[in-house]
Design an enzyme around this catalytic site. Structure first.
Site, PDB file in Angstrom:
ATOM      1  N   CYS A   1      13.769  -6.427   6.953  1.00 11.20           N
ATOM      2  CA  CYS A   1      14.360  -8.229   7.044  1.00 11.20           C
ATOM      3  C   CYS A   1      14.872  -8.798   8.275  1.00 11.20           C
ATOM      4  O   CYS A   1      15.114  -7.627   8.900  1.00 11.20           O
ATOM      5  CB  CYS A   1      15.281  -7.906   5.595  1.00 11.20           C
ATOM      6  SG  CYS A   1      16.464  -8.944   5.168  1.00 11.20           S
ATOM      7  N   HIS A   2      15.706  -9.667   7.666  1.00 15.92           N
ATOM      8  CA  HIS A   2      15.961 -10.714   8.828  1.00 15.92           C
ATOM      9  C   HIS A   2      17.411  -9.795   9.353  1.00 15.92           C
ATOM     10  O   HIS A   2      18.026  -9.948  10.658  1.00 15.92           O
ATOM     11  CB  HIS A   2      15.934 -11.639   8.997  1.00 15.92           C
ATOM     12  CG  HIS A   2      14.063 -12.480   8.156  1.00 15.92           C
ATOM     13  ND1 HIS A   2      13.991 -12.272   7.958  1.00 15.92           N
ATOM     14  CD2 HIS A   2      14.187 -13.064   9.664  1.00 15.92           C
ATOM     15  CE1 HIS A   2      12.763 -13.113   7.932  1.00 15.92           C
ATOM     16  NE2 HIS A   2      12.520 -13.245   8.979  1.00 15.92           N
ATOM     17  N   THR A   3      18.363  -8.996   8.574  1.00 11.22           N
ATOM     18  CA  THR A   3      19.440  -8.995   8.381  1.00 11.22           C
ATOM     19  C   THR A   3      18.964  -6.972   9.757  1.00 11.22           C
ATOM     20  O   THR A   3      19.859  -7.309  10.551  1.00 11.22           O
ATOM     21  CB  THR A   3      19.845  -7.871   7.051  1.00 11.22           C
ATOM     22  OG1 THR A   3      19.878  -9.458   6.601  1.00 11.22           O
ATOM     23  CG2 THR A   3      21.216  -7.594   7.623  1.00 11.22           C
TER      24      THR A   3
ATOM     25  N   HIS B   1      17.153  -1.443   5.379  1.00 18.05           N
ATOM     26  CA  HIS B   1      17.950  -1.255   3.691  1.00 18.05           C
ATOM     27  C   HIS B   1      16.549  -1.497   2.644  1.00 18.05           C
ATOM     28  O   HIS B   1      16.915  -2.001   1.564  1.00 18.05           O
ATOM     29  CB  HIS B   1      18.613  -2.255   3.862  1.00 18.05           C
ATOM     30  CG  HIS B   1      18.715  -4.153   4.213  1.00 18.05           C
ATOM     31  ND1 HIS B   1      18.073  -3.999   5.213  1.00 18.05           N
ATOM     32  CD2 HIS B   1      18.334  -4.674   3.815  1.00 18.05           C
ATOM     33  CE1 HIS B   1      18.399  -5.347   5.112  1.00 18.05           C
ATOM     34  NE2 HIS B   1      17.558  -5.743   4.181  1.00 18.05           N
ATOM     35  N   GLU B   2      15.767  -2.139   3.087  1.00 23.23           N
ATOM     36  CA  GLU B   2      15.089  -2.739   1.740  1.00 23.23           C
ATOM     37  C   GLU B   2      13.834  -1.747   1.746  1.00 23.23           C
ATOM     38  O   GLU B   2      12.848  -1.517   1.730  1.00 23.23           O
ATOM     39  CB  GLU B   2      13.749  -4.115   2.362  1.00 23.23           C
ATOM     40  CG  GLU B   2      14.146  -4.520   1.344  1.00 23.23           C
ATOM     41  CD  GLU B   2      13.072  -6.079   1.439  1.00 23.23           C
ATOM     42  OE1 GLU B   2      13.953  -7.448   2.168  1.00 23.23           O
ATOM     43  OE2 GLU B   2      12.675  -6.516   2.588  1.00 23.23           O
TER      44      GLU B   2
ATOM     45  N   CYS C   1      29.392   1.716  -8.575  1.00 29.66           N
ATOM     46  CA  CYS C   1      29.977   3.518  -8.783  1.00 29.66           C
ATOM     47  C   CYS C   1      30.540   3.096 -10.259  1.00 29.66           C
ATOM     48  O   CYS C   1      30.525   4.187 -11.272  1.00 29.66           O
ATOM     49  CB  CYS C   1      31.224   3.527  -8.109  1.00 29.66           C
ATOM     50  SG  CYS C   1      33.095   2.970  -8.260  1.00 29.66           S
TER      51      CYS C   1
ATOM     52  N   CYS D   1      35.628   1.687 -10.048  1.00 31.88           N
ATOM     53  CA  CYS D   1      36.813   0.459  -8.669  1.00 31.88           C
ATOM     54  C   CYS D   1      36.888  -0.938  -9.634  1.00 31.88           C
ATOM     55  O   CYS D   1      36.148  -1.087 -10.488  1.00 31.88           O
ATOM     56  CB  CYS D   1      35.895   0.759  -7.456  1.00 31.88           C
ATOM     57  SG  CYS D   1      35.025  -0.250  -7.480  1.00 31.88           S
TER      58      CYS D   1
ATOM     59  N   CYS E   1      33.903  -3.047  -9.300  1.00 28.58           N
ATOM     60  CA  CYS E   1      33.193  -2.806 -10.199  1.00 28.58           C
ATOM     61  C   CYS E   1      33.387  -2.614 -11.930  1.00 28.58           C
ATOM     62  O   CYS E   1      32.857  -3.303 -13.092  1.00 28.58           O
ATOM     63  CB  CYS E   1      32.392  -1.465 -10.847  1.00 28.58           C
ATOM     64  SG  CYS E   1      31.481  -1.096  -9.285  1.00 28.58           S
TER      65      CYS E   1
ATOM     66  N   CYS F   1      30.706  -3.571  -4.631  1.00 31.54           N
ATOM     67  CA  CYS F   1      31.851  -2.280  -5.491  1.00 31.54           C
ATOM     68  C   CYS F   1      32.676  -1.962  -4.446  1.00 31.54           C
ATOM     69  O   CYS F   1      32.265  -2.103  -3.221  1.00 31.54           O
ATOM     70  CB  CYS F   1      30.933  -1.166  -6.354  1.00 31.54           C
ATOM     71  SG  CYS F   1      31.326   0.263  -5.931  1.00 31.54           S
TER      72      CYS F   1
ATOM     73  N   ARG G   1      32.303   1.649   0.791  1.00 31.27           N
ATOM     74  CA  ARG G   1      32.641  -0.349   1.358  1.00 31.27           C
ATOM     75  C   ARG G   1      32.595   0.484   2.785  1.00 31.27           C
ATOM     76  O   ARG G   1      32.527  -0.126   3.677  1.00 31.27           O
ATOM     77  CB  ARG G   1      32.828  -1.282   0.643  1.00 31.27           C
ATOM     78  CG  ARG G   1      33.700  -1.969   1.446  1.00 31.27           C
ATOM     79  CD  ARG G   1      32.137  -3.756   2.449  1.00 31.27           C
ATOM     80  NE  ARG G   1      32.975  -3.910   3.283  1.00 31.27           N
ATOM     81  CZ  ARG G   1      32.965  -3.936   4.416  1.00 31.27           C
ATOM     82  NH1 ARG G   1      30.654  -2.916   4.382  1.00 31.27           N
ATOM     83  NH2 ARG G   1      32.355  -5.289   5.109  1.00 31.27           N
TER      84      ARG G   1
ATOM     85  N   CYS H   1      16.298  -5.900  -1.604  1.00 32.05           N
ATOM     86  CA  CYS H   1      17.226  -6.639  -0.582  1.00 32.05           C
ATOM     87  C   CYS H   1      16.248  -8.376  -1.214  1.00 32.05           C
ATOM     88  O   CYS H   1      16.339  -8.914  -1.987  1.00 32.05           O
ATOM     89  CB  CYS H   1      16.844  -6.850   1.106  1.00 32.05           C
ATOM     90  SG  CYS H   1      18.446  -7.646   1.535  1.00 32.05           S
TER      91      CYS H   1
ATOM     92  N   ARG I   1       7.513 -11.073   4.530  1.00 34.18           N
ATOM     93  CA  ARG I   1       7.605  -8.947   3.627  1.00 34.18           C
ATOM     94  C   ARG I   1       6.536  -8.658   4.755  1.00 34.18           C
ATOM     95  O   ARG I   1       5.052  -8.615   4.457  1.00 34.18           O
ATOM     96  CB  ARG I   1       7.858  -9.398   3.907  1.00 34.18           C
ATOM     97  CG  ARG I   1       9.560  -9.126   2.656  1.00 34.18           C
ATOM     98  CD  ARG I   1      10.429  -8.753   4.046  1.00 34.18           C
ATOM     99  NE  ARG I   1      11.825  -9.154   3.286  1.00 34.18           N
ATOM    100  CZ  ARG I   1      12.760 -10.049   3.915  1.00 34.18           C
ATOM    101  NH1 ARG I   1      12.170 -10.944   4.510  1.00 34.18           N
ATOM    102  NH2 ARG I   1      13.702  -9.958   2.806  1.00 34.18           N
TER     103      ARG I   1
END
Ligand code: NAD
Ligand code: DAO
Ligand code: ZN
Length: 379
Positions: free
Chosen positions: A47-49, A69-70, A99, A102, A105, A113, A117, A177, A374
């Site tokens: 991903c671009h991130t 992360h994907e 979760c 919290c 959530c 969430c 974090r 993502c 992708r």
């Protein structure tokens, strides 16, 4: 022989420094501790991130790190007190945890969430340590709570969701993502309704997914704006009724003027899917006076700020943002998978290249080829 409770040695792509190619090497992935899950990743996309962090433009980006992360994979083992997934489950890691306990959530107002974090932002597991070490015994940072650029990864139990085992990993990894982000931004954050007019700036995976969300909601007009003419065909395939290249307008006409002219006063909803703060301003100002809402999805470069005349907001335009499409991953991923299986949500269509994991650096190059949506990597 079971690997549960033992460290695993496996292949990973390590980012040692910004602007450097990833190093493919053997790393050690520690056993999951309490409330942790070790996953064998089968497929991951770029991903671009990931590219943004690797470029050094992310002020919070830290190295050495295992990016990604994907992804999607199978639970190899779980630590004590894990109840939401079990060994053998097919899963998607979630960079937006859920979760269920919290303040965030429980608010019913956000998918952000708070449970992991702080540690996720620092690149460590919730107990403050890393599960990754390289061959020199040096710890490697985690990324976005996922680190899918490793054959095995460890995530917090709040950051993983079990999915229908018949869903193909190669496709549903994209729900980790980009597809979820765009689709959710249209259907949840904006909550586009039948007959609404929509403009989407940026026809990447995120923008095209906004378009398919808007189409699903029966928007009357879906205008995709992109500086790359190669994106017109794919934009129409994802539901665009119109495509505008803002660099090809008649002299003196701005994209805001063009969109206002096309829609008798402006859009009901606009979405920035570029990360460019000037585009974000255009997207806001192309909204209809009195009610138009603009949703920022794109991630801007470090130090960039948005601006507009306050009068734009005084006169009823609304500016808001969306992370992971406002989707609560553990509660709502199953519905997205079903939509995909029932052909209501396009996912396969985003795969523009498939590569073995060893070609991950070429996969990063794919991002710049003008037609890439992708690249999916296979372990
Ligand atoms: P992408 O690079 O594939 O797509 C971006 C598109 O924007 C490209 O087609 C490009 O030609 C177009 N573009 C660039 N400049 C433009 C301009 N000035 N006007 C119009 N179009 C322009 O990226 P993507 O994977 O679709 O991601 C889009 C953005 O969303 C990125 O900034 C990414 O970091 C961000 N993102 C945000 C979230 C979130 O949760 N908020 C999640 C995923 C991605
Ligand atoms: O809860 O304060 C917080 C941060 C949540 C992180 C959300 C990140 C969304 C934007 C980045 C998306 C890239 C994949
Ligand atoms: Zn929470």
């Amino acid at each position: 022989m079971s690997t549960a409770g033992k460290p695993i040695q496996c292949t990973a792509a390590v980012a040692y420094a910004a602007k450097q190619p990833l190093t493919i090497e053997t790393i050690t992935v520690g056993a999951p501790r309490a409330h942790e899950v070790r996953i064998k990743i089968l497929n991951t996309a770029i991903c671009h991130t990931d590219a943004y962090t690797l470029s050094g433009a992310d002020p919070e980006g830290a190295f050495p790190v295992v990016l990604g992360h994907e992804g999607a994979g199978i639970v190899e083992s779980v630590g004590p007190d894990v109840t939401n997934v079990k060994v053998g489950d097919h899963v998607i890691p979630l960079y937006t945890a859920e979760c269920g306990k919290c303040k965030f959530c429980l608010s019913g107002k956000t998918n952000l969430c708070g449970s992991v974090r702080d540690t996720q932002g620092r690149g460590v597991m919730p107990d403050g340590t890393s599960r990754f070490t390289n061959s020199k015994g040096e710890p490697l940072l985690h990324f976005m709570g996922c680190s899918t650029f490793s054959e095995y990864t460890v995530v917090a139990d709040v950051s993983v969701v079990a999915i229908d085992p018949t869903a193909p990993f190669e496709s549903v990894c994209l729900l980790g993502c980009g597809v979820t982000t765009g689709y959710g931004a249209a259907t949840k954050t904006a909550n586009v309704q039948k007959g609404d007019t929509v403009a989407v700036f940026g026809a990447g995976t995120v923008g095209l997914s906004v378009a398919q969300g808007a189409q699903r909601r029966e928007a009357s007009r879906i205008i995709i704006v992109d500086i790359n003419d190669n994106k017109e065909k794919v934009s129409r395939e994802f539901g665009a009724t119109d495509f505008v290249n803002p660099t090809k307008l008649p002299a003196g006409q701005t994209i805001v003027q063009k969109l206002i002219e096309m829609t008798d006063g402006g859009l009901d909803y606009t979405f920035d899917c570029t990360g460019n703060v000037n585009v974000m301003r255009d997207a806001l100002e192309a909204c209809h006076k009195g009610w138009g809402t603009s949703v920022i999805i794109g991630v801007a470069a470090a130090g960039k700020e948005i601006s507009t005349r306050p009068f734009q907001l005084v006169t009823g335009r609304v500016w808001k943002g969306s992370a992971f499409g406002g989707v609560k991953g553990r509660s709502e991923m199953g519905g997205l998978i079903k939509d995909y299986q029932n052909k209501k949500l396009k996912v396969d269509e985003f795969i523009t290249a498939r590569r073995p994991f060893a070609e991950i650096n070429d996969g990063f190059e794919d991002l710049h080829n003008g037609t890439c949506l992708r690249t999916v990597l296979k372990f």
